[in-house]
Enzyme design. Structure first.
Site, PDB file in Angstrom:
ATOM      1  N   ARG A  70       5.118  -0.698  -4.695  1.00 60.65           N
ATOM      2  CA  ARG A  70       4.782  -1.351  -3.433  1.00 60.65           C
ATOM      3  C   ARG A  70       3.690  -2.402  -3.610  1.00 60.65           C
ATOM      4  NH1 ARG A  70       6.626   1.688   1.000  1.00 60.65           N
ATOM      5  NH2 ARG A  70       4.955   0.992   2.350  1.00 60.65           N
ATOM      6  N   TRP A 117      -3.498  -2.400  -1.257  1.00 59.09           N
ATOM      7  CA  TRP A 117      -3.312  -3.828  -1.498  1.00 59.09           C
ATOM      8  C   TRP A 117      -4.246  -4.543  -0.539  1.00 59.09           C
ATOM      9  CZ3 TRP A 117      -1.490  -8.382   0.847  1.00 59.09           C
ATOM     10  CH2 TRP A 117      -1.065  -9.390  -0.028  1.00 59.09           C
ATOM     11  N   ASN A 133      -2.380   2.517   5.990  1.00 59.21           N
ATOM     12  CA  ASN A 133      -1.590   1.322   5.703  1.00 59.21           C
ATOM     13  C   ASN A 133      -1.493   0.508   6.982  1.00 59.21           C
ATOM     14  OD1 ASN A 133      -1.142   2.299   3.169  1.00 59.21           O
ATOM     15  ND2 ASN A 133       1.024   2.746   3.463  1.00 59.21           N
ATOM     16  N   GLY A 134      -1.625  -0.801   6.875  1.00 56.66           N
ATOM     17  CA  GLY A 134      -1.515  -1.661   8.042  1.00 56.66           C
ATOM     18  C   GLY A 134      -2.789  -2.456   8.263  1.00 56.66           C
ATOM     19  N   GLU A 188       8.192 -15.484  -8.759  1.00 58.11           N
ATOM     20  CA  GLU A 188       7.673 -14.144  -8.482  1.00 58.11           C
ATOM     21  C   GLU A 188       7.218 -13.414  -9.737  1.00 58.11           C
ATOM     22  OE1 GLU A 188       9.822 -12.098  -4.687  1.00 58.11           O
ATOM     23  OE2 GLU A 188      11.121 -12.539  -6.379  1.00 58.11           O
ATOM     24  N   CYS A 216       0.851  -1.194   0.000  1.00 58.00           N
ATOM     25  CA  CYS A 216       0.000   0.000   0.000  1.00 58.00           C
ATOM     26  C   CYS A 216       0.887   1.244   0.000  1.00 58.00           C
ATOM     27  CB  CYS A 216      -0.962   0.061   1.164  1.00 58.00           C
ATOM     28  SG  CYS A 216      -2.015  -1.376   1.351  1.00 58.00           S
ATOM     29  N   GLU A 242      16.951 -18.905  -4.204  1.00 55.56           N
ATOM     30  CA  GLU A 242      16.692 -17.536  -4.649  1.00 55.56           C
ATOM     31  C   GLU A 242      16.346 -17.492  -6.136  1.00 55.56           C
ATOM     32  OE1 GLU A 242      16.341 -13.380  -4.915  1.00 55.56           O
ATOM     33  OE2 GLU A 242      15.978 -14.879  -3.364  1.00 55.56           O
ATOM     34  N   HIS A 299      15.668 -39.075  -2.838  1.00 52.57           N
ATOM     35  CA  HIS A 299      14.732 -39.232  -1.731  1.00 52.57           C
ATOM     36  C   HIS A 299      13.328 -38.744  -2.086  1.00 52.57           C
ATOM     37  CE1 HIS A 299      17.938 -40.419   1.021  1.00 52.57           C
ATOM     38  NE2 HIS A 299      18.671 -39.506   0.424  1.00 52.57           N
ATOM     39  N   LYS A 316      12.799 -16.102  -7.698  1.00 55.90           N
ATOM     40  CA  LYS A 316      12.726 -15.048  -8.721  1.00 55.90           C
ATOM     41  C   LYS A 316      11.839 -15.483  -9.884  1.00 55.90           C
ATOM     42  CE  LYS A 316      14.628 -11.772  -6.963  1.00 55.90           C
ATOM     43  NZ  LYS A 316      13.965 -12.331  -5.792  1.00 55.90           N
ATOM     44  N   LYS A 335       6.204  -4.714  -2.499  1.00 54.78           N
ATOM     45  CA  LYS A 335       7.628  -4.540  -2.224  1.00 54.78           C
ATOM     46  C   LYS A 335       7.941  -4.654  -0.740  1.00 54.78           C
ATOM     47  CE  LYS A 335      11.850  -3.570  -3.411  1.00 54.78           C
ATOM     48  NZ  LYS A 335      12.617  -4.602  -4.119  1.00 54.78           N
TER      49      LYS A 335
END
Length: 608
Positions: A27, A74, A100-101, A488, A2, A481, A504, A485, A603
């Site tokens: 964001r 968001w 925000n929050g 995402e 947000c 990582e 395994h 990526k 973000k």
């Protein structure tokens, strides 16, 4: 996650708010809106979707006024919709709020306010705030906001305006970032600095439970008890251009190419040949380090993967036991923390809610906390005992690249510092590693030259629905990582596995044509990694391998190979991750994905 912008000045507020919100698009958001006081009346315009939708709406139905607030949302409570979009207001539209929050006790507050006759229009937790402010309003907006937040549990950054006091904006933060910009005859609030850089570089960094009251006449900073706060202005030294694309198609590819500079900048003044390693103002003596019986590295997402590399580096170089934990799990498992614990929290923004919660938990139990963050003045940097900044500059793309590589550098600096203090490595060996570190920016430049090879590979494989990343030792951390990526930004399902685990269970997923990305940069594990690659090749996998220059024998085993400059094996992640970032980027471009703003992601994750 947000974004908030607010304005009090002499200009038209609408274009200032839209411009500021455009700088916060990174964001992550699914709706946008503004509230502006026009002729002592509150005018609200908001809609679902991209900021461009709101901009078009304001062009058709303009709002004029010099005081206003804006928001990109968001969704957390209530689906993305025009109705659930911010700003929210009280019933008679005399008070408007952006938030925000998360208000954790909003259901209780909603029931209580309903019993007092208040009516709710949305599904959001935020809507309780303007009603609470309305309930407590008795002629002074900041007093009403102070009383309202005393009833609220959770996290928030708030901007509040009211037609009762049309020239005033009140803002407050708790566990969610908020800054105040000071211009010439104009003032701003924002979730992040890029939102206001077109107008000013002078900002106040608010701490938790600090209020700001803004009018045309100036700014008052207040405690939650209403006492005046005297605070120094923080002057932003980087340009607005640093938050622009600079000729690149996307922020992400720009930031990938900025990594050599970011790596160099993060080492500057900390690593120098034949000089002791410095951790800025952090001082940990040999005696203090000997007293530490455990190091926790706690982080989320990409920062967690940097922490896994940090574990390898600190244990290998300094011989201190390290445990890496996902921040969202850490505090709920009753971890063993005491005064002999050192915690390293890693967060690009320094505002990650779960990481901050772990930081506070550690401090409560007497642990020493070092924050590794990219944002000066962030909550993590202020609340930790010590801070080591990663000088990556602003990172706009949601998928982290240069922040990750600079976090790796920070881990190596700390590992070498610990080793130097404890004497676990000879001075000659430390100098060898430092020399290799100082060559990393140049070698990163060399690694970036492979982008054409990766672009071609992506063009042939981007339609695959599943991919696998394999590695051993520290290569496994990089594989995680690389896999993240890809997920995402391209939305391709991918998984990372320690290559020794193939037999395994995982190998059952390999079939003819399955794409496998294999990392083989660890000299002591190279032959074992080659054997693991043969296992998937035998079952029909299409393998792209990454190895150090000179290890050309790997070509006998794989379909494609890409070579990175030779360096110390413990430092390999700094270089080997770059082609994985490029691969994910080109996969996403081939698929036509929104590279910089992938769906459902933000973000800075400032709520649990």
């Amino acid at each position: 996650m947000c974004g908030i912008v607010g304005y009090v000045g002499k200009k038209e507020a609408s274009p200032v708010l839209i411009n500021g919100l455009s700088k916060l698009e990174y964001r992550g958001y699914d709706s946008a809106g503004v509230a502006i006081i026009e002729n002592n009346k509150l005018k609200i315009s908001k809609c679902k979707g991209r900021l461009a939708n709101l901009e078009a709406k304001l062009q058709q139905e303009p709002i004029h006024g010099a005081v206003g607030i804006g928001h990109t949302r968001w969704a957390t409570h209530g689906e993305p919709s025009d109705l659930n979009s911010h700003p929210h207001s009280n019933e008679d539209e005399t008070i408007s709020v952006v938030h925000n929050g998360i208000i954790e006790n909003y259901l209780h507050l909603r029931e209580w306010l309903t019993s007092k006759g208040y009516k709710f229009m949305s599904e959001t937790d935020t809507e309780v705030i303007p009603h609470l402010v309305d309930y407590y309003y008795q002629g002074n907006l900041e007093d009403a906001v102070m009383k309202a937040i005393s009833k609220m549990d959770g996290s928030y950054a708030l901007g509040v305006v009211s037609t009762h006091e049309p020239g005033k904006l009140v803002a407050v933060r708790k566990d969610s970032p908020l800054i105040v910009g000071v211009g010439k005859d104009e003032f701003f609030i924002a979730s992040d600095i890029p939102a206001i850089l077109n107008y000013t570089r002078d900002v106040y960094l608010l701490n938790d439970k600090e209020f700001v009251v803004i009018t045309q006449d100036g700014i008052k900073l207040l405690t939650e008890e209403g006492d005046i706060i005297n605070k120094d202005i923080f002057h932003v030294t980087w340009n607005a251009d640093a938050a622009e694309k600079g000729g690149y198609e996307h922020f992400m590819i720009k930031e990938i190419h900025e990594q050599p500079k970011a790596i160099r900048d993060t080492m500057t003044s900390r690593i120098a040949l034949e000089k002791p390693i410095t951790l800025d103002k952090i001082s940990l003596t040999k005696e203090q380090l000997e007293n530490i019986d455990k190091v926790y590295i706690v982080a989320c997402g990409t920062a967690y993967h940097a922490g896994v590399v940090g574990k390898y580096a600190i244990e290998q170089l300094a011989r201190i036991p390290v445990e890496v934990d996902i921040a969202s799990e850490f505090r709920y498992r009753n971890p063993i923390i005491n005064e002999k614990t050192l915690m390293i929290v890693v967060s690009q923004s320094g505002e990650t809610a779960d990481t901050l919660a772990a930081l506070r938990e550690a401090k409560k139990h007497g642990a020493r906390v070092i924050a590794v963050t990219n944002v000066v003045g962030s909550s993590a940097s202020r609340e930790a005992h010590d801070v080591l900044y990663t000088w990556a500059g602003p990172e706009i793309a949601v998928a982290s690249t240069k922040a990750y590589t600079t976090q790796l550098i920070a881990m190596y600096i700390m590992a070498l510092y610990f080793a130097e203090q404890k004497g676990t490595l000879s001075s000659e060996r430390i100098e060898e590693i430092k020399k290799e570190m100082l060559q990393l920016p140049e070698k990163a430049e060399e690694t970036l030259k492979h982008k054409d090879v990766l672009q071609r590979f992506a063009s042939k494989t981007y339609m695959h629905k599943d991919m696998f990343f394999l590695g051993r030792g520290v290569d496994y951390a990089v594989a995680m990582e690389g896999s993240l990526k890809l997920k995402e930004i391209s939305y391709i399902h991918s998984e990372a596995y320690a290559a020794g685990e193939l037999k395994h269970g995982t190998i059952a997923l390999i079939e003819n044509g399955t794409v496998v990305i294999a990392l083989a940069t660890q000299d002591n594990l190279f032959e074992k990694m080659v054997s693991n690659i043969k296992e998937v090749k035998t079952r029909g996998a299409n393998v792209l391998a990454f190895a150090f220059e000179g290890n050309n024998d790997i070509e006998k085993t794989v379909d494609s190979a890409l070579y990175i400059p030779k360096t110390e094996t413990v430092l390999a992640p700094v270089l080997s991750v770059i082609p994985l970032q490029l691969l994910a980027y080109y996969m996403a471009v081939q698929k036509g994905c929104d590279v910089d703003k992938p769906r459902n992601l933000a973000k800075s994750v400032t709520v649990e």
